[in-house]
Design a protein around this motif. Sequence first.
Motif, PDB file in Angstrom:
ATOM      1  N   ILE A  33       0.836  -1.195   0.000  1.00  0.00           N
ATOM      2  CA  ILE A  33       0.000   0.000   0.000  1.00  0.00           C
ATOM      3  C   ILE A  33       0.870   1.244   0.000  1.00  0.00           C
ATOM      4  O   ILE A  33       0.605   2.218  -0.705  1.00  0.00           O
TER       5      ILE A  33
ATOM      6  N   THR B  31      -4.666  -2.543  -8.004  1.00  0.00           N
ATOM      7  CA  THR B  31      -5.674  -1.826  -7.236  1.00  0.00           C
ATOM      8  C   THR B  31      -6.628  -1.085  -8.158  1.00  0.00           C
ATOM      9  O   THR B  31      -6.264  -0.674  -9.267  1.00  0.00           O
TER      10      THR B  31
ATOM     11  N   THR C 220     -10.195  -1.314   0.326  1.00  0.00           N
ATOM     12  CA  THR C 220      -9.476  -0.143   0.820  1.00  0.00           C
ATOM     13  C   THR C 220     -10.440   1.035   0.931  1.00  0.00           C
ATOM     14  O   THR C 220     -11.433   1.116   0.216  1.00  0.00           O
TER      15      THR C 220
END
Length: 337
Positions: free
Chosen positions: A16, A174, A206
Motif C-alpha cells: 500500500i 488496485t 481499501t
Amino acid sequence: MIKETLAALSMLFLSIGLFAQNTDISKVNKDSLNLPKRVVTSVADRFAVARPLNIEFAHAAPYNFKSERGNDNLPESKVRKFEQTKVSANINFIKRKTWILGATVGYRGTSAEAEVVQPGMTENSLLHEDFHYLFSAVSFTYFSTLFKKRAFYSSTILIDGSEKHLERVKGIFTGTILLKANQKTKMTVGLLLNIDPSSQTPIIPTFAYEHKFNNGLIADVVLPRSMYLRKFVLNNLGRLSAGVELDQTTFYLYNLEGTNQKYEYRQLDINPGLIYEHAVGKYFMITLKSGMKLTPNGRFFRKEDTFGDPIYQIKPDPTFYFNAGVSFNPFSVFGRK
C-alpha cells in the motif's frame, strides 16, 4: 480470528505504501478532477504520505515475549534491544495526462538482541542478530472514469530479498473510485489484489477519508493502514497527529539448524501514539513518533509456505517505541517561489 486477519493484512501494508504516491487524490492529475485550486494546497504537498526520500530510525524499549514451536509452549524470554533503520526513495519519472509511471526502492535494517530461556538449561542464551531487507518496485497508474466517478487503476511489480539473495516477485493491482472531493472532504473506496504465494488474503477492500473541521482539526483515515486526527501548528510549519498506524517487520533467514532451508519472518505492529512533523527550510521534514507498540504475533515460516503455517511464533508484550526521521522533497510546492 481477529489476530489471523490482522496478520494477513500485514503482508499488504508495504504494498500500500508503494502505490500511495500514485493514488493521492490531492496531488495526482489535479486538473482532471475539476476542483478549485485551493483544495490542493501547499500544506498538503509538504506533508505528503510518500516523499521522494525518507530516512527513519526506530527504537523499541526492552520487552518480554512468549513463544511457541509447533504445539509446544516455550518459556518466556526477553528482547533486550530492537532497533530499525528504514530508508525509502519514491519517484514518478513519467507523467502524462491519464497515466503515471513511478518507482520505489527501499531498505529496512533490523538489529535485535534477545535473552532466550532454554528449557532444561541452567543458563540463558544471548542472541544478537542483524537482518537486512531490501525491496524495489515499479508502478503504473491510469486515470479514468467509472459510474461517472473519477477512477484510479494501479499495477505494481515488487521484488524483495536480502543482502544475500533475491527472494520474491509479487504483483499488486488496485482499483480506486473517488466518491467525493471538495474543500473539506475527500473520500475513496477500492479493492486491492495481492499476487503473492505466501499471502493468506489475496483481496482486500481499501478506504480513504479526509475531513477538515471548522476548528482546524483534520480526520485522516486510510484503511487498512492508519487512522489519525491531525492539527497544523506553528503557522503551518508543524503538524501534530494522534491515532494509530500499522507497520510490519519482514526479513529472510538462512542456514537455520544447519539446513539449506530458507525462512521468512513477519511481524505485525499496531502503533497507537503521537506524531509530530516539522518543515525545515524549503524541502526538508523532520518527523518524531512515540507511543505503544502492540504486536499480536510474529512468525517464522518456510519460504514456500504461508504466514498461516508457522514453524515458530512469538507473542511480545506491549512496549514503548520512539521513532525519528527526516525526509527530503525537492518537488514540494512549499519550496517553489
